[in-house]
Design a protein around this motif. Sequence first.
Motif, PDB file in Angstrom:
ATOM      1  N   SER A  18       0.830  -1.208   0.000  1.00 14.80           N
ATOM      2  CA  SER A  18       0.000   0.000   0.000  1.00 14.80           C
ATOM      3  C   SER A  18       0.865   1.260   0.000  1.00 14.80           C
ATOM      4  CB  SER A  18      -0.893   0.009   1.240  1.00 14.80           C
ATOM      5  OG  SER A  18      -0.099   0.181   2.404  1.00 14.80           O
ATOM      6  N   ASN A  19       0.222   2.392  -0.224  1.00 14.76           N
ATOM      7  CA  ASN A  19       0.927   3.674  -0.128  1.00 14.76           C
ATOM      8  C   ASN A  19       1.484   3.870   1.283  1.00 14.76           C
ATOM      9  OD1 ASN A  19       0.477   4.334  -2.785  1.00 14.76           O
ATOM     10  ND2 ASN A  19      -1.389   5.481  -2.353  1.00 14.76           N
ATOM     11  N   GLU A  20       0.740   3.406   2.286  1.00 17.18           N
ATOM     12  CA  GLU A  20       1.234   3.491   3.662  1.00 17.18           C
ATOM     13  C   GLU A  20       2.503   2.662   3.835  1.00 17.18           C
ATOM     14  OE1 GLU A  20      -0.064   2.519   8.265  1.00 17.18           O
ATOM     15  OE2 GLU A  20      -1.546   2.247   6.680  1.00 17.18           O
ATOM     16  N   ASP A  21       2.543   1.471   3.246  1.00 18.02           N
ATOM     17  CA  ASP A  21       3.744   0.635   3.303  1.00 18.02           C
ATOM     18  C   ASP A  21       4.938   1.357   2.685  1.00 18.02           C
ATOM     19  OD1 ASP A  21       2.401  -1.571   4.464  1.00 18.02           O
ATOM     20  OD2 ASP A  21       1.841  -2.347   2.482  1.00 18.02           O
ATOM     21  N   ILE A  22       4.699   2.030   1.567  1.00 20.80           N
ATOM     22  CA  ILE A  22       5.778   2.752   0.889  1.00 20.80           C
ATOM     23  C   ILE A  22       6.270   3.900   1.762  1.00 20.80           C
ATOM     24  CG2 ILE A  22       6.354   4.180  -1.117  1.00 20.80           C
ATOM     25  CD1 ILE A  22       4.424   2.296  -2.706  1.00 20.80           C
ATOM     26  N   CYS A  23       5.354   4.611   2.398  1.00 22.13           N
ATOM     27  CA  CYS A  23       5.751   5.691   3.317  1.00 22.13           C
ATOM     28  C   CYS A  23       6.562   5.139   4.489  1.00 22.13           C
ATOM     29  CB  CYS A  23       4.526   6.437   3.828  1.00 22.13           C
ATOM     30  SG  CYS A  23       3.734   7.437   2.558  1.00 22.13           S
ATOM     31  N   LEU A  24       6.140   4.006   5.026  1.00 22.60           N
ATOM     32  CA  LEU A  24       6.886   3.374   6.119  1.00 22.60           C
ATOM     33  C   LEU A  24       8.275   2.927   5.654  1.00 22.60           C
ATOM     34  CD1 LEU A  24       4.050   1.257   7.780  1.00 22.60           C
ATOM     35  CD2 LEU A  24       5.260   3.206   8.807  1.00 22.60           C
ATOM     36  N   ALA A  25       8.344   2.372   4.443  1.00 22.69           N
ATOM     37  CA  ALA A  25       9.625   1.939   3.890  1.00 22.69           C
ATOM     38  C   ALA A  25      10.568   3.129   3.719  1.00 22.69           C
ATOM     39  CB  ALA A  25       9.412   1.231   2.551  1.00 22.69           C
ATOM     40  N   ARG A  26      10.036   4.218   3.227  1.00 22.94           N
ATOM     41  CA  ARG A  26      10.840   5.441   3.059  1.00 22.94           C
ATOM     42  C   ARG A  26      11.333   5.933   4.415  1.00 22.94           C
ATOM     43  NH1 ARG A  26      13.890   9.180   2.111  1.00 22.94           N
ATOM     44  NH2 ARG A  26      13.332  11.201   1.295  1.00 22.94           N
TER      45      ARG A  26
END
Length: 167
Positions: A18-26
Amino acid sequence: MDSTDLLNALQKEARKISNEDICLARAAVVESVQDLPGKYRKAYSSDYFTYLYEAFQELRTCKTADKAEPVDDEGHRDLLARISQQKGGNNPRQRAFLRFVAVVIPYLAFVAKRTIHPPGMIFPGGLMITSQGDEYYCPVKNKQSGVELALCDFCKCRDSEELEGKV
């Protein structure tokens, strides 16, 4: 398995990110480099993550692999095992990053056949990934080869020392 099969499997996994996962990864990347000097902090937190994110977007929209080629199944399993051995624990940012790279790095290595780090990426000491024609050269490739958790063995880069023999 061939590169088309792997692409389809990676796309299926990419749809679960998800977009949230990508934000967390960043956020995990930014957190992991906070103690580095400024120019390296930017190279790893911004430039490298942008490279990975662009590859992720490309993976999600790619229709087929350019040419269905055999994938080294053992190499693919080894790559995923190395990624899963990275520290994740109970840190949601780190877990999101590992899920993200478990999709992106196999895509870069086995489907797109590109470098794992972006060309021009600077390493400590001021050395960087360079290209000469269609070949890419990394200043740390051989130094990381055989390191248990390093992913360099899967990268298409050659070691920069090989350039010295070509000049």
